[in-house]
Design a protein around this motif. Sequence first.
Motif, PDB file in Angstrom:
ATOM      1  N   UNK A 139       0.855  -1.188   0.000  1.00 30.23           N
ATOM      2  CA  UNK A 139       0.000   0.000   0.000  1.00 30.23           C
ATOM      3  C   UNK A 139       0.885   1.230   0.000  1.00 30.23           C
ATOM      4  N   UNK A 140       0.275   2.369  -0.208  1.00 29.01           N
ATOM      5  CA  UNK A 140       1.039   3.619  -0.285  1.00 29.01           C
ATOM      6  C   UNK A 140       1.930   3.824   0.935  1.00 29.01           C
ATOM      7  N   UNK A 141       1.376   3.620   2.114  1.00 32.44           N
ATOM      8  CA  UNK A 141       2.138   3.860   3.348  1.00 32.44           C
ATOM      9  C   UNK A 141       2.740   2.580   3.938  1.00 32.44           C
ATOM     10  N   UNK A 142       2.512   1.442   3.275  1.00 31.29           N
ATOM     11  CA  UNK A 142       3.069   0.167   3.749  1.00 31.29           C
ATOM     12  C   UNK A 142       3.603  -0.620   2.555  1.00 31.29           C
ATOM     13  N   UNK A 143       4.875  -0.397   2.230  1.00 34.94           N
ATOM     14  CA  UNK A 143       5.473  -1.115   1.099  1.00 34.94           C
ATOM     15  C   UNK A 143       5.708  -2.591   1.424  1.00 34.94           C
ATOM     16  N   UNK A 144       6.003  -3.359   0.396  1.00 33.73           N
ATOM     17  CA  UNK A 144       6.388  -4.748   0.602  1.00 33.73           C
ATOM     18  C   UNK A 144       7.546  -4.787   1.578  1.00 33.73           C
ATOM     19  N   UNK A 145       7.532  -5.768   2.450  1.00 27.82           N
ATOM     20  CA  UNK A 145       8.579  -5.890   3.453  1.00 27.82           C
ATOM     21  C   UNK A 145       8.254  -5.192   4.756  1.00 27.82           C
ATOM     22  N   UNK A 146       7.079  -4.563   4.832  1.00 22.17           N
ATOM     23  CA  UNK A 146       6.639  -3.954   6.090  1.00 22.17           C
ATOM     24  C   UNK A 146       6.182  -5.079   7.009  1.00 22.17           C
ATOM     25  N   UNK A 147       6.866  -5.241   8.123  1.00 22.29           N
ATOM     26  CA  UNK A 147       6.516  -6.320   9.037  1.00 22.29           C
ATOM     27  C   UNK A 147       6.456  -5.819  10.473  1.00 22.29           C
ATOM     28  N   UNK A 148       5.676  -6.536  11.247  1.00 20.96           N
ATOM     29  CA  UNK A 148       5.514  -6.261  12.674  1.00 20.96           C
ATOM     30  C   UNK A 148       5.755  -7.563  13.417  1.00 20.96           C
ATOM     31  N   UNK A 149       6.647  -7.519  14.381  1.00 18.79           N
ATOM     32  CA  UNK A 149       6.976  -8.675  15.196  1.00 18.79           C
ATOM     33  C   UNK A 149       6.824  -8.289  16.651  1.00 18.79           C
ATOM     34  N   UNK A 150       6.399  -9.243  17.483  1.00 19.22           N
ATOM     35  CA  UNK A 150       6.246  -8.915  18.889  1.00 19.22           C
ATOM     36  C   UNK A 150       6.443 -10.100  19.804  1.00 19.22           C
ATOM     37  N   UNK A 151       6.780  -9.756  21.035  1.00 24.03           N
ATOM     38  CA  UNK A 151       6.950 -10.727  22.110  1.00 24.03           C
ATOM     39  C   UNK A 151       6.180 -10.180  23.302  1.00 24.03           C
ATOM     40  N   UNK A 152       5.403 -11.027  23.962  1.00 25.93           N
ATOM     41  CA  UNK A 152       4.640 -10.611  25.136  1.00 25.93           C
ATOM     42  C   UNK A 152       4.788 -11.664  26.226  1.00 25.93           C
ATOM     43  N   UNK A 153       5.099 -11.216  27.431  1.00 29.94           N
ATOM     44  CA  UNK A 153       5.102 -12.076  28.605  1.00 29.94           C
ATOM     45  C   UNK A 153       3.768 -11.883  29.298  1.00 29.94           C
ATOM     46  N   UNK A 154       3.295 -12.905  29.973  1.00 31.46           N
ATOM     47  CA  UNK A 154       1.997 -12.847  30.639  1.00 31.46           C
ATOM     48  C   UNK A 154       1.926 -11.742  31.691  1.00 31.46           C
ATOM     49  N   UNK A 155       3.072 -11.250  32.169  1.00 25.99           N
ATOM     50  CA  UNK A 155       3.073 -10.155  33.151  1.00 25.99           C
ATOM     51  C   UNK A 155       2.875  -8.788  32.500  1.00 25.99           C
ATOM     52  N   UNK A 156       2.775  -8.761  31.157  1.00 22.88           N
ATOM     53  CA  UNK A 156       2.548  -7.517  30.439  1.00 22.88           C
ATOM     54  C   UNK A 156       3.780  -6.932  29.773  1.00 22.88           C
ATOM     55  N   UNK A 157       4.964  -7.413  30.145  1.00 21.97           N
ATOM     56  CA  UNK A 157       6.186  -6.917  29.504  1.00 21.97           C
ATOM     57  C   UNK A 157       6.166  -7.348  28.042  1.00 21.97           C
ATOM     58  N   UNK A 158       6.505  -6.395  27.152  1.00 21.06           N
ATOM     59  CA  UNK A 158       6.472  -6.741  25.734  1.00 21.06           C
ATOM     60  C   UNK A 158       7.544  -5.996  24.961  1.00 21.06           C
ATOM     61  N   UNK A 159       7.804  -6.512  23.787  1.00 17.66           N
ATOM     62  CA  UNK A 159       8.701  -5.862  22.837  1.00 17.66           C
ATOM     63  C   UNK A 159       8.018  -5.921  21.485  1.00 17.66           C
ATOM     64  N   UNK A 160       7.896  -4.750  20.853  1.00 17.24           N
ATOM     65  CA  UNK A 160       7.250  -4.647  19.548  1.00 17.24           C
ATOM     66  C   UNK A 160       8.251  -4.110  18.536  1.00 17.24           C
ATOM     67  N   UNK A 161       8.251  -4.686  17.353  1.00 16.19           N
ATOM     68  CA  UNK A 161       9.163  -4.269  16.288  1.00 16.19           C
ATOM     69  C   UNK A 161       8.378  -3.953  15.023  1.00 16.19           C
ATOM     70  N   UNK A 162       8.718  -2.848  14.378  1.00 14.97           N
ATOM     71  CA  UNK A 162       8.154  -2.475  13.083  1.00 14.97           C
ATOM     72  C   UNK A 162       9.343  -2.301  12.157  1.00 14.97           C
ATOM     73  N   UNK A 163       9.462  -3.179  11.162  1.00 16.99           N
ATOM     74  CA  UNK A 163      10.640  -3.201  10.301  1.00 16.99           C
ATOM     75  C   UNK A 163      10.260  -3.155   8.832  1.00 16.99           C
ATOM     76  N   UNK A 164      11.207  -2.750   8.014  1.00 18.75           N
ATOM     77  CA  UNK A 164      11.085  -2.822   6.564  1.00 18.75           C
ATOM     78  C   UNK A 164      12.207  -3.723   6.077  1.00 18.75           C
ATOM     79  N   UNK A 165      11.840  -4.880   5.566  1.00 18.91           N
ATOM     80  CA  UNK A 165      12.828  -5.837   5.076  1.00 18.91           C
ATOM     81  C   UNK A 165      12.815  -5.858   3.557  1.00 18.91           C
ATOM     82  N   UNK A 166      13.936  -6.177   2.974  1.00 22.76           N
ATOM     83  CA  UNK A 166      14.079  -6.238   1.516  1.00 22.76           C
ATOM     84  C   UNK A 166      14.256  -7.686   1.084  1.00 22.76           C
TER      85      UNK A 166
END
Length: 162
Positions: free
Chosen positions: A110-137
């Motif tokens: 899409x216009x604002x989301x090219x190919x390779x736009x990805x979202x990755x995440x990790x969540x622990x049950x206690x609420x701690x999380x890590x979110x990633x927004x990357x553009x891969x080729x």
Amino acid sequence: MNPNTLLASHIIKTLATKQLKICTVESFTGGLISYHLSSIANASQVFLGGIVSYSNEAKSNLLSIPMQTIINYNPASIEVLESMLEGGIRNFHSDLVIASTGIAGPSGAMKNKPLGTIYLGILHKNGKKKLLNLRLKGNRNLIQNQAVMIIFKNTLDFLKSF
């Protein structure tokens, strides 16, 4: 040994040492994360399973993500990723969940989301999380495999705090 399988092996050993359970919720990786985790001997001690929620309907039905959230933000979004993570914890009663959503191509850009736009995440049950927004080729296969490597490396780093 495949680099992703080697990383998966380290994750399985680390989880066993820390007595933690993990599950996966995948979209564009189509089960590739689960494949690598499950390819490790004794993974069943810590790997509870995974959901491949590729379609919007699967995301809504299997993970209880409101269809309006998917429509408002797009399936490839940080908002949907966070809902996927929460659905994984809820469905599996897991300590940890890792998730993926994005646009691996060759279509779907899409216009604002090219190919390779990805979202990755990790969540622990206690609420701690890590979110990633990357553009891969690269092509679809390369983007999927790069994403698996990135989420595995980040999972190993995330586990250091437990």
